[in-house]
Design an enzyme around this catalytic site. Structure first.
Site: not given
Ligand code: NCD
Ligand code: ZN
Length: 353
Positions: A14, A16-18, A42, A98, A135, A173, A217, A245, A249, A261
């Protein structure tokens, strides 16, 4: 005292790469260590169909050039996802969908508003053996943020489970004792556990001033939940596996009057997990959590390389990491007290030891 560990190359189930320059900046941290990663969809706009997924996968592979890293793609479930979308996704090689309850977290506005709207889609996923990543938080405003995971289990997850008993579901998570119990007692359920939920609790985030780089989160809970997560992650149970996770940011977006978050923990991720297993006197169980349980749950082979991680003097991640174009920076997660493991060798073929 053990001063190094050898494990099969791990995977991250799990993260996020953006996109764009953020993607180019963060992918190498994951790609040089992990064999595969489940990449969350996302983006803005979200990755909702096979066409978007293919093109996102190509951008990730370009950013991972020179490594053998393989992204595992996930589509974002919305009220409008169709049965045909599931068929197309399977054909395009998607690993999972997801489920974000609408409004639950960063970039989740397009999420599902009512499970009944996606019942036929879940049915098809069950048939085609595509995993569902969840989630697990309700989003009703009157529900306290610390209770959202527990209520999601009672109100949503239990009924999905009953309706689709053969659908393999990952509770992403997991952060509470209640979540852990549900996963342990339910068939065809697994869960990922992040580094930050193992290393910090809500005190670390809130005592002595708000720590925006610990805010994510689901929100870190009280220490008894953290302790339960540490016990179950390191127990050897095959229901739990590594999912960082990592959610980068920009520094300015975190250090703001309305800080967002997400914790960027990809740098030194495997080292931090190793540290937790060491603290729990459970280093022999690290390989199951990091390298074996995940592939097993997803029906995939384990990686055929290994990595060596050494015990070292405590150090911190750098205070910030610039984007590739130097336009801004990201602050990586460092645990209180620092990190005291470091990778010695990256991804040697098994047999070369
Ligand atoms: C994640 C995100 O920034 O995309 N943020 C986080 O706090 N974990 C989204 C997510 O996995 O809930
Ligand atoms: Zn996540």
């Amino acid at each position: 005292m053990v001063d190094f560990v050898n494990i099969i190359r791990p995977d991250d189930w799990h993260l996020h790469f953006r996109d764009g320059v953020m993607l180019e900046t963060v992918v190498p941290y994951t790609a040089k260590v992990f064999g595969r990663a489940i990449v969350m969809p996302n983006l803005v706009p979200p990755v909702v169909d096979a066409v978007m997924m293919r093109s996102y996968r190509d951008r990730i592979l370009a950013a991972a050039e020179g490594t053998s890293f393989k992204p595992l793609m996930v589509l974002y479930l919305t009220d409008d996802t169709s049965v045909q979308d599931v068929v197309d996704a399977k054909e395009a090689g998607a690993t999972a969908f997801k489920l974000y309850p609408a409004g639950a977290t960063t970039n989740s506005a397009s999420g599902v508003t009512d499970i009944s709207k996606v019942a036929d889609v879940l049915e098809k996923m069950q048939e085609l053996e595509i995993r569902l990543c969840v989630h697990g938080e309700v989003t009703r405003p009157e529900v306290d943020i610390f209770d959202r995971e527990k209520l999601f289990i009672d109100e949503v997850l239990s009924s999905i489970r009953k309706q689709f008993p053969d659908l393999k579901i990952v509770m992403e998570h997991v952060t509470t004792s209640e979540g852990v119990d549900f996963v342990l007692e339910t068939e065809n359920m697994g869960a990922t556990i992040t580094i930050q939920h193992l290393m910090i609790n809500r005190n670390h985030m809130l005592v002595g001033g708000i720590q925006p780089h610990y805010y994510c989160l689901p929100v870190p809970k009280r220490n008894i939940h953290q302790q339960r997560l540490r016990e179950v992650a390191t127990s050897g149970s095959e229901k739990f596996f590594l999912g960082t996770d990592s959610a980068p940011h920009l520094r300015g977006d975190k250090e703001s009057a309305c800080g967002c978050a997400g914790v960027f923990n990809a740098p030194r991720a495997i080292e931090m997990y190793t540290q937790v297993f060491d603290e729990m006197d459970a280093l022999p169980n690290l390989k199951a959590f990091a390298s074996i349980n995940g592939p097993k749950f997803y029906g995939l082979p384990v990686n055929d390389e290994y990595i060596t991680i050494d015990r070292v003097e405590p150090y911190d991640n750098p205070p910030e990491i610039p984007l590739r174009n130097n336009s801004a920076s990201i602050v990586p997660f460092s645990p209180p007290g620092g990190i005291c493991w470091k990778i010695r060798e990256w991804c040697k073929k098994r047999g070369n030891r």
